[in-house]
Motif scaffolding. Structure first.
Motif, PDB file in Angstrom:
ATOM      1  N   ALA A   1     -60.398  14.978  -7.627  1.00  0.00           N
ATOM      2  CA  ALA A   1     -61.271  15.086  -6.279  1.00  0.00           C
ATOM      3  C   ALA A   1     -61.563  16.571  -5.790  1.00  0.00           C
ATOM      4  O   ALA A   1     -61.514  17.092  -4.701  1.00  0.00           O
ATOM      5  N   ARG A   2     -61.695  17.324  -6.867  1.00  0.00           N
ATOM      6  CA  ARG A   2     -62.398  18.612  -6.799  1.00  0.00           C
ATOM      7  C   ARG A   2     -63.879  18.571  -6.807  1.00  0.00           C
ATOM      8  O   ARG A   2     -64.368  18.747  -7.796  1.00  0.00           O
ATOM      9  N   TYR A   3     -64.440  17.855  -6.116  1.00  0.00           N
ATOM     10  CA  TYR A   3     -65.745  17.272  -5.901  1.00  0.00           C
ATOM     11  C   TYR A   3     -66.778  18.449  -5.807  1.00  0.00           C
ATOM     12  O   TYR A   3     -67.844  18.433  -6.888  1.00  0.00           O
ATOM     13  N   LYS A   4     -66.586  19.540  -5.338  1.00  0.00           N
ATOM     14  CA  LYS A   4     -67.640  20.629  -5.165  1.00  0.00           C
ATOM     15  C   LYS A   4     -67.599  21.441  -6.709  1.00  0.00           C
ATOM     16  O   LYS A   4     -68.809  21.414  -7.285  1.00  0.00           O
ATOM     17  N   GLU A   5     -66.659  21.651  -7.454  1.00  0.00           N
ATOM     18  CA  GLU A   5     -66.542  22.189  -8.677  1.00  0.00           C
ATOM     19  C   GLU A   5     -67.179  21.201  -9.582  1.00  0.00           C
ATOM     20  O   GLU A   5     -67.741  21.684 -10.454  1.00  0.00           O
ATOM     21  N   ALA A   6     -66.802  19.633  -9.466  1.00  0.00           N
ATOM     22  CA  ALA A   6     -67.272  18.760 -10.446  1.00  0.00           C
ATOM     23  C   ALA A   6     -68.928  18.765 -10.385  1.00  0.00           C
ATOM     24  O   ALA A   6     -69.741  18.898 -11.295  1.00  0.00           O
TER      25      ALA A   6
END
Length: 320
Positions: free
Chosen positions: A60-65
């Motif tokens: 759920a680390r969407y920005k990094e993903a």
């Protein structure tokens, strides 16, 4: 800049020149740093980059993903994983609620791979990106119209996909929102006594958004504005259509009471086969419109109004 005391024997001009020369590389390093939030360029193989991005997504680390998926495209633009990374980047930005970046990534994917099997999903992400940015009816509705256009584009291109079924539902909600905006403006004009402008807004709801939840109120408001404009015949027509389609609503009760209060006279009926505008005569024709008592079984007006909404299962109006 203060000259260090450790250089006492060095000429002042030479010391200043030396300090300036040392400062230039430092400034260049500072300028070469990535902006806050950007990833530094580190060459990695495509498998490592994609796997790391997928782990960030699962955590759920969407920005990094999303940024790591962008790195896959940047470092390995011709690999088979770059195409997949583009759509995954758009999805990750959407989950991160960065809808502008999500729309941009999906549009870039479609520009490069318009016939890809994931193209329907890219169109769906674009529509969702606009849909999630819809604001309340007191604000400008440019984004709402963009959402409607994007959902319509998805429906036209891929009507048989599973995304189209969700798009149909969202189109109904978007239309209801746009109708609410017209009603908001129309009510504002009413409070200022600008009856003609208000009437135009309510008429737009009937003409363009007649399947929305705002239709009963729009018909009642049309009755109000027509009476205020001194056109009782049109007011009675709007009330009759309201009574035919929404007989048990408070909006019809209000319109009925309003017409009775203003004592709108009955209009004589036309004879069978009579011309709408008799030859050699002037003036407008008269049409008989009868209102039903609120709560009674509606018999309906004799006037047929093509733009009036009709609930499912109800018989259509008959011609006069």
């Amino acid at each position: 800049m203060r000259i260090p005391q450790s250089l006492p024997s060095m000429p002042r001009a030479l010391a200043v020149t030396l300090i300036a020369a040392l400062a230039l590389p430092m400034a260049g390093c500072a300028g070469g740093r990535t902006a806050k939030g950007d990833l530094p360029y580190v060459a990695r193989d495509v498998g490592t980059l994609y796997s790391t991005a997928k782990r960030r997504l699962d955590q759920a680390r969407y920005k990094e993903a999303a940024q790591l998926f962008d790195e896959v495209e940047r470092q390995h633009p011709y690999s088979i994983w770059a195409r997949r990374a583009q759509i995954m980047s758009a999805f990750s930005y959407y989950l991160a609620k960065d809808y502008t970046a999500s729309i941009s990534s999906a549009q870039r994917f479609l520009a490069v791979h318009p016939g890809n099997r994931d193209a329907p999903y890219a169109y769906y992400l674009i529509a969702l990106g606009y849909y999630e940015q819809i604001t309340d009816v007191t604000r400008d509705q440019k984004i709402t119209r963009q959402a409607l256009d994007s959902l319509g584009e998805l429906m036209r291109r891929y009507p048989n996909t599973r995304y189209a079924s969700d798009a149909r539902l969202k189109i109904d909600l978007v239309n209801d929102h746009l109708a609410g905006k017209e009603m908001e403006i129309g009510r504002f004009y009413e409070t200022r006594g600008q009856w003609l402008a208000a009437n135009g807004r309510f008429r737009t709801v009937i003409d363009k958004f007649q399947q929305t939840t705002h239709t009963p109120e729009a018909l009642m408001r049309l009755t109000e504005t027509y009476l205020a404009l001194g056109v009782p015949v049109e007011a009675e027509k709007a009330g009759a259509v309201l009574g035919r389609n929404y007989p048990g609503t408070d909006w019809y009760q209000h319109a009925y009471d309003l017409l009775k209060k203003n004592q709108v006279p009955a209009v004589p009926p036309m004879k069978p086969g009579e011309q709408v505008v008799p030859v050699g005569t002037k003036g407008t024709p008269s049409v008989q419109v009868e209102l039903d008592e609120p709560g009674s079984t509606p018999t309906g007006p004799t006037l047929r109004t093509p733009t009036a909404p009709r609930s499912a299962g109800q018989p259509s109006n008959t011609g006069s």
